[in-house]
Design an enzyme around this catalytic site. Sequence first.
Site, mmCIF file in Angstrom:
data_model
loop_
_atom_site.group_PDB
_atom_site.id
_atom_site.type_symbol
_atom_site.label_atom_id
_atom_site.label_comp_id
_atom_site.label_asym_id
_atom_site.label_seq_id
_atom_site.Cartn_x
_atom_site.Cartn_y
_atom_site.Cartn_z
ATOM 1 N N CYS A 121 -38.685 -3.824 -45.408
ATOM 2 C CA CYS A 121 -37.628 -3.378 -46.331
ATOM 3 C C CYS A 121 -36.738 -2.599 -45.344
ATOM 4 O O CYS A 121 -35.546 -2.742 -45.324
ATOM 5 C CB CYS A 121 -38.261 -2.384 -47.334
ATOM 6 S SG CYS A 121 -36.853 -1.877 -48.383
ATOM 7 N N CYS A 122 -37.260 -1.859 -44.442
ATOM 8 C CA CYS A 122 -36.425 -0.905 -43.312
ATOM 9 C C CYS A 122 -35.790 -1.942 -42.436
ATOM 10 O O CYS A 122 -34.823 -1.690 -41.917
ATOM 11 C CB CYS A 122 -37.284 -0.046 -42.634
ATOM 12 S SG CYS A 122 -37.706 1.479 -43.841
ATOM 13 N N CYS A 204 -32.704 6.952 -47.813
ATOM 14 C CA CYS A 204 -32.822 6.079 -48.863
ATOM 15 C C CYS A 204 -33.381 7.216 -50.253
ATOM 16 O O CYS A 204 -34.518 7.709 -49.855
ATOM 17 C CB CYS A 204 -33.793 4.767 -48.945
ATOM 18 S SG CYS A 204 -32.685 3.635 -47.581
ATOM 19 N N CYS A 207 -37.413 7.039 -50.772
ATOM 20 C CA CYS A 207 -38.238 7.186 -49.921
ATOM 21 C C CYS A 207 -37.960 8.630 -49.109
ATOM 22 O O CYS A 207 -38.377 8.992 -47.965
ATOM 23 C CB CYS A 207 -38.124 6.256 -48.679
ATOM 24 S SG CYS A 207 -38.495 4.488 -49.310
ATOM 25 N N CYS A 232 -39.187 3.876 -38.534
ATOM 26 C CA CYS A 232 -38.658 2.784 -39.382
ATOM 27 C C CYS A 232 -37.847 1.721 -38.258
ATOM 28 O O CYS A 232 -37.303 0.611 -38.943
ATOM 29 C CB CYS A 232 -37.320 3.218 -40.215
ATOM 30 S SG CYS A 232 -35.958 4.005 -39.565
HETATM 31 FE FE1 SF4 Z 1 -36.472 0.404 -47.985
HETATM 32 FE FE2 SF4 Z 1 -37.106 3.109 -48.183
HETATM 33 FE FE3 SF4 Z 1 -36.774 1.840 -45.732
HETATM 34 FE FE4 SF4 Z 1 -34.631 2.524 -47.562
HETATM 35 S S1 SF4 Z 1 -36.187 4.063 -46.439
HETATM 36 S S2 SF4 Z 1 -35.069 0.754 -46.161
HETATM 37 S S3 SF4 Z 1 -35.634 2.121 -49.653
HETATM 38 S S4 SF4 Z 1 -38.296 1.387 -47.321
#
Ligand code: SF4
Length: 240
Positions: A121-122, A204, A207, A232
Amino acid sequence: MILSLKEYITQITSEPGEVSIEEFLLKSTERFPGKVTFSTSFSYEDQVITHKILTNNFPISIFTLDTGRLFPETYSVWSATNEKYNTHIQAYTPDHSLLENFVSERGPNSFYESVQNRKDCCYIRKVDPLKRALKNNAMWITGLRAEHSIDRHDMPQVEWDEGNQIIKYHPLLHWTFDAVKEYINENNIPYNPLHDKGFVSIGCAPCTRAIRPGEDFRAGRWWWEDSVKKECGLHVNVVD
Ligand code: SF4
């Protein structure tokens, strides 16, 4: 004589502490015209840097990574910033087909289910757009501060980012939290009200959470994971 990027870093590494941030930014834009960029998440620190860039009219591009999962407060301070400085912060968003496939196949909140899902996701929402944003630039300015994490205490103010093939400059690396807050107040700079509720770095919404005084800021990110896995990909070994 034209210096290579690495030679340039060697030449200027001793300079950031000896010249003001404004002077260093100006010299960098002269050395790399049209190739100096700043990434903002509209944090306290990033708002200080945005103020310095825009009030001095430095030819530095400013962009943000709009992951699609930011807090409503972050979008509000983004709008307020555009309005105050009569500007339009450039947005980089996730590749729509990558995101559509990811969310369709794994669900909207799959980052809670595994580290791999979270990293994917990141990558889609942050790392991939960041690579596009940094492309063709020579210097990347960030709002990292040493106080945020033990990992940052020995970080140089100017460094070479091998992964992104770019010079990174952290102008506020040695600023204290109080100095940042004072600068924000003195200059009437718009800021994210979540900072007043215990949020140190604001990413985000699903998170990020507030932390207690004295806690490492990692405690505010991906709290359901082992701390060693919290990274990330934006900045190697650190959370952002
Ligand atoms: Fe996805 Fe959370 Fe990373 Fe944002 S912080 S990109 S919602 S996993």
